[in-house]
Motif scaffolding. Sequence first.
Motif, PDB file in Angstrom:
ATOM      1  N   VAL A 175       0.835  -1.214   0.000  1.00 46.44           N
ATOM      2  CA  VAL A 175       0.000   0.000   0.000  1.00 46.44           C
ATOM      3  C   VAL A 175       0.872   1.268   0.000  1.00 46.44           C
ATOM      4  O   VAL A 175       0.679   2.170  -0.819  1.00 46.44           O
ATOM      5  CB  VAL A 175      -0.940   0.007   1.233  1.00 46.44           C
ATOM      6  N   ASN A 176       1.839   1.333   0.918  1.00 41.73           N
ATOM      7  CA  ASN A 176       2.575   2.586   1.132  1.00 41.73           C
ATOM      8  C   ASN A 176       3.648   2.834   0.083  1.00 41.73           C
ATOM      9  O   ASN A 176       4.011   3.994  -0.160  1.00 41.73           O
ATOM     10  CB  ASN A 176       3.258   2.583   2.510  1.00 41.73           C
ATOM     11  N   VAL A 177       4.171   1.765  -0.495  1.00 46.49           N
ATOM     12  CA  VAL A 177       5.288   1.949  -1.427  1.00 46.49           C
ATOM     13  C   VAL A 177       4.889   1.524  -2.853  1.00 46.49           C
ATOM     14  O   VAL A 177       4.809   2.362  -3.752  1.00 46.49           O
ATOM     15  CB  VAL A 177       6.539   1.137  -0.986  1.00 46.49           C
ATOM     16  N   LEU A 178       4.630   0.224  -3.038  1.00 43.18           N
ATOM     17  CA  LEU A 178       4.523  -0.300  -4.408  1.00 43.18           C
ATOM     18  C   LEU A 178       3.310   0.260  -5.145  1.00 43.18           C
ATOM     19  O   LEU A 178       3.433   0.751  -6.269  1.00 43.18           O
ATOM     20  CB  LEU A 178       4.514  -1.837  -4.366  1.00 43.18           C
ATOM     21  N   SER A 179       2.137   0.202  -4.515  1.00 42.85           N
ATOM     22  CA  SER A 179       0.938   0.728  -5.194  1.00 42.85           C
ATOM     23  C   SER A 179       0.992   2.241  -5.325  1.00 42.85           C
ATOM     24  O   SER A 179       0.454   2.808  -6.288  1.00 42.85           O
ATOM     25  CB  SER A 179      -0.327   0.335  -4.433  1.00 42.85           C
ATOM     26  N   THR A 180       1.623   2.890  -4.359  1.00 44.79           N
ATOM     27  CA  THR A 180       1.721   4.354  -4.414  1.00 44.79           C
ATOM     28  C   THR A 180       2.589   4.768  -5.603  1.00 44.79           C
ATOM     29  O   THR A 180       2.230   5.682  -6.372  1.00 44.79           O
ATOM     30  CB  THR A 180       2.287   4.897  -3.088  1.00 44.79           C
ATOM     31  N   ILE A 181       3.698   4.064  -5.793  1.00 47.24           N
ATOM     32  CA  ILE A 181       4.564   4.372  -6.943  1.00 47.24           C
ATOM     33  C   ILE A 181       3.868   3.958  -8.251  1.00 47.24           C
ATOM     34  O   ILE A 181       3.925   4.677  -9.252  1.00 47.24           O
ATOM     35  CB  ILE A 181       5.923   3.635  -6.819  1.00 47.24           C
ATOM     36  N   LEU A 182       3.184   2.814  -8.223  1.00 47.75           N
ATOM     37  CA  LEU A 182       2.457   2.371  -9.426  1.00 47.75           C
ATOM     38  C   LEU A 182       1.405   3.409  -9.814  1.00 47.75           C
ATOM     39  O   LEU A 182       1.290   3.796 -10.989  1.00 47.75           O
ATOM     40  CB  LEU A 182       1.785   1.006  -9.165  1.00 47.75           C
ATOM     41  N   LEU A 183       0.656   3.869  -8.829  1.00 49.20           N
ATOM     42  CA  LEU A 183      -0.395   4.863  -9.100  1.00 49.20           C
ATOM     43  C   LEU A 183       0.213   6.143  -9.684  1.00 49.20           C
ATOM     44  O   LEU A 183      -0.288   6.685 -10.680  1.00 49.20           O
ATOM     45  CB  LEU A 183      -1.163   5.159  -7.800  1.00 49.20           C
ATOM     46  N   ALA A 184       1.293   6.611  -9.083  1.00 45.33           N
ATOM     47  CA  ALA A 184       1.927   7.841  -9.583  1.00 45.33           C
ATOM     48  C   ALA A 184       2.430   7.650 -11.009  1.00 45.33           C
ATOM     49  O   ALA A 184       2.241   8.515 -11.876  1.00 45.33           O
ATOM     50  CB  ALA A 184       3.090   8.236  -8.668  1.00 45.33           C
ATOM     51  N   THR A 185       3.043   6.514 -11.265  1.00 48.00           N
ATOM     52  CA  THR A 185       3.627   6.261 -12.584  1.00 48.00           C
ATOM     53  C   THR A 185       2.546   6.163 -13.661  1.00 48.00           C
ATOM     54  O   THR A 185       2.688   6.708 -14.756  1.00 48.00           O
ATOM     55  CB  THR A 185       4.446   4.940 -12.539  1.00 48.00           C
ATOM     56  N   LEU A 186       1.452   5.466 -13.328  1.00 48.85           N
ATOM     57  CA  LEU A 186       0.366   5.319 -14.314  1.00 48.85           C
ATOM     58  C   LEU A 186      -0.384   6.636 -14.511  1.00 48.85           C
ATOM     59  O   LEU A 186      -0.878   6.929 -15.610  1.00 48.85           O
ATOM     60  CB  LEU A 186      -0.611   4.225 -13.879  1.00 48.85           C
ATOM     61  N   LEU A 187      -0.481   7.422 -13.445  1.00 43.81           N
ATOM     62  CA  LEU A 187      -1.227   8.684 -13.549  1.00 43.81           C
ATOM     63  C   LEU A 187      -0.448   9.760 -14.315  1.00 43.81           C
ATOM     64  O   LEU A 187      -1.051  10.650 -14.911  1.00 43.81           O
ATOM     65  CB  LEU A 187      -1.556   9.227 -12.154  1.00 43.81           C
ATOM     66  N   LEU A 188       0.868   9.669 -14.271  1.00 48.63           N
ATOM     67  CA  LEU A 188       1.676  10.753 -14.832  1.00 48.63           C
ATOM     68  C   LEU A 188       1.290  11.138 -16.270  1.00 48.63           C
ATOM     69  O   LEU A 188       0.968  12.305 -16.526  1.00 48.63           O
ATOM     70  CB  LEU A 188       3.170  10.398 -14.728  1.00 48.63           C
ATOM     71  N   PRO A 189       1.247  10.175 -17.208  1.00 52.49           N
ATOM     72  CA  PRO A 189       0.870  10.577 -18.575  1.00 52.49           C
ATOM     73  C   PRO A 189      -0.587  11.040 -18.670  1.00 52.49           C
ATOM     74  O   PRO A 189      -0.929  11.869 -19.516  1.00 52.49           O
ATOM     75  CB  PRO A 189       1.097   9.303 -19.399  1.00 52.49           C
ATOM     76  N   VAL A 190      -1.425  10.514 -17.781  1.00 54.48           N
ATOM     77  CA  VAL A 190      -2.850  10.884 -17.824  1.00 54.48           C
ATOM     78  C   VAL A 190      -3.020  12.338 -17.374  1.00 54.48           C
ATOM     79  O   VAL A 190      -3.692  13.137 -18.038  1.00 54.48           O
ATOM     80  CB  VAL A 190      -3.684   9.927 -16.936  1.00 54.48           C
ATOM     81  N   VAL A 191      -2.399  12.686 -16.240  1.00 58.04           N
ATOM     82  CA  VAL A 191      -2.568  14.064 -15.754  1.00 58.04           C
ATOM     83  C   VAL A 191      -1.885  15.048 -16.705  1.00 58.04           C
ATOM     84  O   VAL A 191      -2.334  16.185 -16.866  1.00 58.04           O
ATOM     85  CB  VAL A 191      -2.082  14.268 -14.291  1.00 58.04           C
ATOM     86  N   LYS A 192      -0.832  14.597 -17.321  1.00 61.95           N
ATOM     87  CA  LYS A 192      -0.155  15.459 -18.304  1.00 61.95           C
ATOM     88  C   LYS A 192      -1.111  15.802 -19.446  1.00 61.95           C
ATOM     89  O   LYS A 192      -1.262  16.953 -19.837  1.00 61.95           O
ATOM     90  CB  LYS A 192       1.084  14.733 -18.834  1.00 61.95           C
ATOM     91  N   ARG A 193      -1.794  14.763 -19.942  1.00 55.89           N
ATOM     92  CA  ARG A 193      -2.750  14.975 -21.039  1.00 55.89           C
ATOM     93  C   ARG A 193      -3.924  15.839 -20.611  1.00 55.89           C
ATOM     94  O   ARG A 193      -4.484  16.580 -21.403  1.00 55.89           O
ATOM     95  CB  ARG A 193      -3.322  13.627 -21.497  1.00 55.89           C
ATOM     96  N   LYS A 194      -4.302  15.736 -19.345  1.00 58.92           N
ATOM     97  CA  LYS A 194      -5.516  16.416 -18.885  1.00 58.92           C
ATOM     98  C   LYS A 194      -5.232  17.747 -18.192  1.00 58.92           C
ATOM     99  O   LYS A 194      -6.110  18.313 -17.550  1.00 58.92           O
ATOM    100  CB  LYS A 194      -6.288  15.485 -17.942  1.00 58.92           C
ATOM    101  N   ALA A 195      -3.986  18.211 -18.282  1.00 64.19           N
ATOM    102  CA  ALA A 195      -3.655  19.494 -17.658  1.00 64.19           C
ATOM    103  C   ALA A 195      -4.335  20.628 -18.414  1.00 64.19           C
ATOM    104  O   ALA A 195      -4.488  20.568 -19.636  1.00 64.19           O
ATOM    105  CB  ALA A 195      -2.148  19.686 -17.677  1.00 64.19           C
ATOM    106  N   ALA A 196      -4.731  21.644 -17.682  1.00 60.37           N
ATOM    107  CA  ALA A 196      -5.291  22.830 -18.338  1.00 60.37           C
ATOM    108  C   ALA A 196      -4.163  23.517 -19.106  1.00 60.37           C
ATOM    109  O   ALA A 196      -2.989  23.378 -18.753  1.00 60.37           O
ATOM    110  CB  ALA A 196      -5.867  23.756 -17.284  1.00 60.37           C
ATOM    111  N   GLU A 197      -4.550  24.245 -20.136  1.00 60.90           N
ATOM    112  CA  GLU A 197      -3.579  24.956 -20.983  1.00 60.90           C
ATOM    113  C   GLU A 197      -2.573  25.747 -20.134  1.00 60.90           C
ATOM    114  O   GLU A 197      -2.958  26.568 -19.307  1.00 60.90           O
ATOM    115  CB  GLU A 197      -4.386  25.920 -21.885  1.00 60.90           C
ATOM    116  N   GLY A 198      -1.308  25.466 -20.305  1.00 63.32           N
ATOM    117  CA  GLY A 198      -0.250  26.230 -19.613  1.00 63.32           C
ATOM    118  C   GLY A 198      -0.044  25.854 -18.162  1.00 63.32           C
ATOM    119  O   GLY A 198       0.831  26.418 -17.501  1.00 63.32           O
ATOM    120  N   ALA A 199      -0.841  24.916 -17.638  1.00 65.99           N
ATOM    121  CA  ALA A 199      -0.726  24.585 -16.206  1.00 65.99           C
ATOM    122  C   ALA A 199       0.148  23.344 -16.016  1.00 65.99           C
ATOM    123  O   ALA A 199       0.241  22.499 -16.903  1.00 65.99           O
ATOM    124  CB  ALA A 199      -2.104  24.323 -15.620  1.00 65.99           C
TER     125      ALA A 199
END
Length: 286
Positions: A133-157
């Motif tokens: 929970v504290n390490v492996l899934s947390t890093i997995l979640l961050a890694t998988l979310l990174l390209p998603v949040v990048k795509r969904k960022a507001a213009e210039g944010a």
Amino acid sequence: MTSAVATQTRNLPLLVTPSLAAGRTYIVTGANTGLGFEASKHLATLGAGKVILAVRNPAAGDIAKQEIDTAAGTAGTSVVEVWPLDMASYDSVRAFVRRVDAELERVDAVVLNAAVAQAKREMAEGHLLSVTVNVLSTILLATLLLPVVKRKAAEGAMPRLVMVASRAGFDSKEDWRGSRGILYGPTKLAETLAVRHLARELVPADKTGVIINLVCPGLCVTNLARNAPQDFTEKLREMHAKFGRTAEDGSRTLLHGVVAGVESHGKLLHSCEDGEYVAPSNLALG
Ligand SMILES: NC(=O)c1ccc[n+]([C@@H]2O[C@H](COP(=O)([O-])OP(=O)(O)OC[C@H]3O[C@@H](n4cnc5c(N)ncnc54)[C@H](OP(=O)(O)O)[C@@H]3O)[C@@H](O)[C@H]2O)c1
């Protein structure tokens, strides 16, 4: 962490303002109680467009939503939503990220706050539960979310991934079994070291456009050690009474991560201050 705790300040500043929060979309894991709940309540109250409470127990999430809606005046709206996420399961983490990708139009910050501290020997995904929970899934979640949040960022944010860590890990003299059998401090240290490496070496903010920072909320009066042995919780209760921040006060450190700039990338922030926590020089990693 005793010395850092003994000198920790209280009544921290609230660094997210209504103009910063208005219309934005936030995700908070472990949002049904403690620091995640208080941070989510602040975000909804400050006028966020959407606050996703990511929880392993949807019934607890619904109760939290009701309380937040009452406090924030968002009842009857779709501002606060409860989404299932069980960090003990990689499939659940993957399904959660797919849903973020499919359903959210924008993401401004994700607070990766969920964690567990317990003495009971319980396994998940082939590892001790707190490691998963504290390490492996947390890093997995961050890694998988990174390209998603990048795509969904507001213009210039620049969206943020705020990793809730702990300075307790640096002071830990425990081996991987943990003090009194509680495996906690070393998992938070592993999380911190892994996120620092990830952020600084593998996904620099100037290349990805995503800020990944770490925050330590300090010693806060929450129920985190609810499954710890009695002698530990008694000692903790004394520490809480002497030095503890309220959960609401501590949640302000999470919100600091939400607004901290690119200079916070890969750094461990604390007490809503600029600059990074410097670990004691006698830190033994062996
Ligand atoms: N409190 C402190 O003094 C302190 C100090 C330093 C760092 N921190 C960090 O602050 C963060 C929040 O802790 P807290 O003090 O607010 O503790 P808390 O009140 O126990 O909250 C922890 C949250 O994580 C959730 N969680 C646990 N296992 C999960 C799983 N498998 N999947 C999804 N969610 C899960 C819990 O859900 P349930 O309610 O369903 O169990 C709860 O919502 C943690 O990362 C902790 O390490 C706390």
